[in-house]
Design a protein around this motif. Structure first.
Motif: not given
Length: 369
Positions: A39-42, A146-148, A152-153, A158-161
């Motif tokens: 899963y990729v969050s952008e 970010f790929r996880a 949720r991860e 991504n939010q942390q970065l």
């Protein structure tokens, strides 16, 4: 002959199986049953700064809304997001390592699947495959992906970065503000010390010489000499008249004594103005030098105070900070791996390999015959 013909048919089929069928079946098993969903969050952001001009295109639109490009801070944020420090931050309590070492993740995707190496450098290499930072020079927009292995991860890291990028820019701003003000304060302290030293030197000179301003004092002395000379001329004129008209007048000795006193007083006053090293003319040069040093030090102090005030205004005005355009999303479906494309790519490569090897083998057999 029939047996030989049968062998020729079997060899291409065996080659086709080795180069096409088996790799395609293995890719179907890998992409269909083994590899884990990714899963990729952008997120997208820009670094705003009132100082630096925006780029063309979308940057012009952003500039009209108060946005502008802060290139140094952008590159600093990008460099930090792909650094070991960023990994240290998101891997507190081994959060990142544990998230990528679960048994539910396939052996081909998890970190250190066999437990042979768990060094930080290996984890960092693994981390670089999970994070991607792209900067669009036209719009000045930075895209963070970010790929996880869970939605949720992906969103969480991504939010942390993104928060780390904001903290990096804020830290650079704070350091820049402190440096500007600190340098201004150092200049003020140095200018204040020079002004104090020059003022003390001038005061010591005045106390030692007993004169506040040699030039003004010399002017007063010369005015006094001029008055004494006028009085001397008048007395001499009166004495000459008495000697001509009344040679035995008892006032003649008095006038002669008065003339002598005036001459001595004029000589004394002129000696104070121009004479030995303690005269006003001799001390005027030293006084002028000390006065110029004092005035110059005072101007430097005033300039330093003005620079300090400008530095404080610049520190308040020169702000650069992260403005989020797109928040880290929560993906609802895995983007990777692209299973069908992977199987078809394996099939296509197998067919190419089978065709090339078939031609090579045909050429070898023909050459052998």
């Amino acid at each position: 002959m029939p047996k030989l013909h049968f062998d020729r048919l079997r060899r291409p089929n065996r080659l086709f199986a080795l180069t096409v069928l088996i790799p395609t079946l293995l890719s179907m098993v890998y992409f269909g049953l083994i590899t884990s969903d990714v899963y990729v969050s952008e997120a997208k952001f820009v670094v705003r700064s009132p100082e630096k001009p925006a780029a063309s295109g979308l940057g012009v639109i952003l500039k009209s809304a108060g946005f502008s490009n802060a290139g140094d801070e952008i590159y600093a944020a990008q460099g930090y997001l792909t650094s070991r420090d960023a990994l240290h931050s998101i891997n507190r309590n081994n959060a990142f390592e544990q998230a990528n070492s679960r048994d539910s993740i396939s052996l081909f995707n998890r970190f250190d699947p066999l437990g042979f190496s768990g060094s930080f450098e290996d984890l960092y290499e693994y981390y670089l495959g999970k994070v991607r930072v792209d900067f669009d020079t036209t719009s000045s927009i930075t895209t963070l992906r970010f790929r996880a292995f869970s939605p949720r991860e992906a969103q969480h890291f991504n939010q942390q970065l993104l928060e780390l990028a904001e903290a990096t820019v804020n830290r650079l701003n704070e350091r820049g503000r402190q440096d500007l003000i600190r340098f201004g304060e150092v200049e003020v302290d140095e200018a204040r010390l020079k002004a104090r030293t020059a003022a003390l030197a001038l005061a010591a000179f005045r106390n030692q010489s007993g004169v506040v301003d040699p030039q003004e004092q010399a002017t007063v002395q010369l005015q006094m000499v001029s008055k004494l000379q006028d009085e001397l001329i008048a007395t001499r004129t009166q004495l000459n008249q008495l000697k001509i008209f009344t040679p035995k007048n008892p006032q003649i000795p008095v006038l002669e004594a008065q003339i002598g006193a005036l001459q001595r007083e004029i000589a004394e006053q002129l000696g104070q103005v121009v004479g030995d090293r303690r005269s006003l003319a001799a001390s005027a040069a030293q006084y002028q030098r000390l006065l110029l040093e004092t005035q110059f030090a005072d101007k430097q102090l005033a300039s330093a105070f003005a620079s300090l005030e400008d530095a404080r205004n610049e520190a308040r005005r020169k702000q650069a900070y992260v403005e989020r355009i797109v928040q880290p999303n929560l993906p609802d479906a895995p983007i990777e791996p692209r299973r069908l494309r992977g199987v078809l790519a394996t099939l296509a490569l197998g067919l190419v390999a089978w065709g090339i090897l078939s031609l090579l083998l045909a050429g070898v057999r023909e050459h052998a015959q």
